[in-house]
Design a protein around this motif. Sequence first.
Motif, PDB file in Angstrom:
ATOM      1  N   SER A   1       0.833  -1.207   0.000  1.00  0.00           N
ATOM      2  CA  SER A   1       0.000   0.000   0.000  1.00  0.00           C
ATOM      3  C   SER A   1       0.862   1.250   0.000  1.00  0.00           C
ATOM      4  N   LEU A   2       1.940   1.237   0.761  1.00  0.00           N
ATOM      5  CA  LEU A   2       2.849   2.383   0.784  1.00  0.00           C
ATOM      6  C   LEU A   2       3.503   2.571  -0.581  1.00  0.00           C
ATOM      7  N   ALA A   3       3.891   1.485  -1.217  1.00  0.00           N
ATOM      8  CA  ALA A   3       4.506   1.576  -2.543  1.00  0.00           C
ATOM      9  C   ALA A   3       3.529   2.155  -3.564  1.00  0.00           C
ATOM     10  N   ARG A   4       2.258   1.775  -3.499  1.00  0.00           N
ATOM     11  CA  ARG A   4       1.248   2.353  -4.396  1.00  0.00           C
ATOM     12  C   ARG A   4       1.095   3.849  -4.130  1.00  0.00           C
ATOM     13  N   LEU A   5       1.030   4.213  -2.847  1.00  0.00           N
ATOM     14  CA  LEU A   5       0.904   5.623  -2.470  1.00  0.00           C
ATOM     15  C   LEU A   5       2.053   6.442  -3.043  1.00  0.00           C
ATOM     16  N   CYS A   6       3.270   5.961  -2.857  1.00  0.00           N
ATOM     17  CA  CYS A   6       4.460   6.724  -3.236  1.00  0.00           C
ATOM     18  C   CYS A   6       4.811   6.616  -4.716  1.00  0.00           C
ATOM     19  N   ALA A   7       4.073   5.798  -5.460  1.00  0.00           N
ATOM     20  CA  ALA A   7       4.228   5.716  -6.916  1.00  0.00           C
ATOM     21  C   ALA A   7       3.137   6.499  -7.629  1.00  0.00           C
ATOM     22  N   ASP A   8       2.224   7.098  -6.871  1.00  0.00           N
ATOM     23  CA  ASP A   8       1.118   7.858  -7.452  1.00  0.00           C
ATOM     24  C   ASP A   8       1.608   9.277  -7.778  1.00  0.00           C
ATOM     25  N   PRO A   9       1.642   9.636  -9.055  1.00  0.00           N
ATOM     26  CA  PRO A   9       2.152  10.960  -9.432  1.00  0.00           C
ATOM     27  C   PRO A   9       1.369  12.120  -8.803  1.00  0.00           C
ATOM     28  N   GLU A  10       0.090  11.936  -8.580  1.00  0.00           N
ATOM     29  CA  GLU A  10      -0.704  13.005  -7.970  1.00  0.00           C
ATOM     30  C   GLU A  10      -0.328  13.198  -6.499  1.00  0.00           C
ATOM     31  N   VAL A  11      -0.181  12.113  -5.760  1.00  0.00           N
ATOM     32  CA  VAL A  11       0.226  12.195  -4.352  1.00  0.00           C
ATOM     33  C   VAL A  11       1.618  12.806  -4.249  1.00  0.00           C
ATOM     34  N   MET A  12       2.496  12.433  -5.160  1.00  0.00           N
ATOM     35  CA  MET A  12       3.911  12.808  -5.073  1.00  0.00           C
ATOM     36  C   MET A  12       4.255  14.049  -5.902  1.00  0.00           C
ATOM     37  N   ARG A  13       3.281  14.801  -6.344  1.00  0.00           N
ATOM     38  CA  ARG A  13       3.571  15.923  -7.244  1.00  0.00           C
ATOM     39  C   ARG A  13       4.448  16.995  -6.620  1.00  0.00           C
ATOM     40  N   TYR A  14       4.483  17.099  -5.301  1.00  0.00           N
ATOM     41  CA  TYR A  14       5.334  18.099  -4.647  1.00  0.00           C
ATOM     42  C   TYR A  14       6.590  17.479  -4.034  1.00  0.00           C
TER      43      TYR A  14
END
Length: 184
Positions: free
Chosen positions: A24-37
Amino acid sequence: MVERIALETPRLRLRHWHDDDLESLARLCADPEVMRYYPALMSRDDCAALMVRSRLHFVRHGVGLWALERKDSDAFIGYCGLASCALPMPSPTVELLWAVTCDQWGQGLVHEAANAVLQCAFDTLGLDEVVACAAQLNEPARQLLEGLGMRPEQATAFGHPDLVPEHPLHPQLLYRLQRDDWRQ
């Protein structure tokens, strides 16, 4: 060894990491929208290393990054917590960090979790100060931090150490919150 703290809010559990949180953490941190900043997306290995660093931080200091879990569904939705600040500071400082899945945005969950983390930092751990960093163009993070009572120090604006000066995320602001200001 320091006692490990777990926190709860009306809607969230801030709990210690489980091995099965990695996917779940890997999915979160691979999401370009979540990680845009953030400077870059994180790989599964990067996420595993983040979990290890957080677990070690808990062992050494009693706090770290907690996994965020919704009470109503037991779903992992992200993380929030404190980490040793990577910036050169005059004294050891802890930094407030967070990331939450996009489907949880706009519900006040990060604010709720961050409030619990700050209360723990000041009331339980007796810290004098917590800092946070945000890209100057990251308006959602800046609003969150200011809503928590943190204030930017314009005089200490700095460039993100992992980004070239031309990168849009290079200009950063340092936010601070002192224990006495928290109590007010």
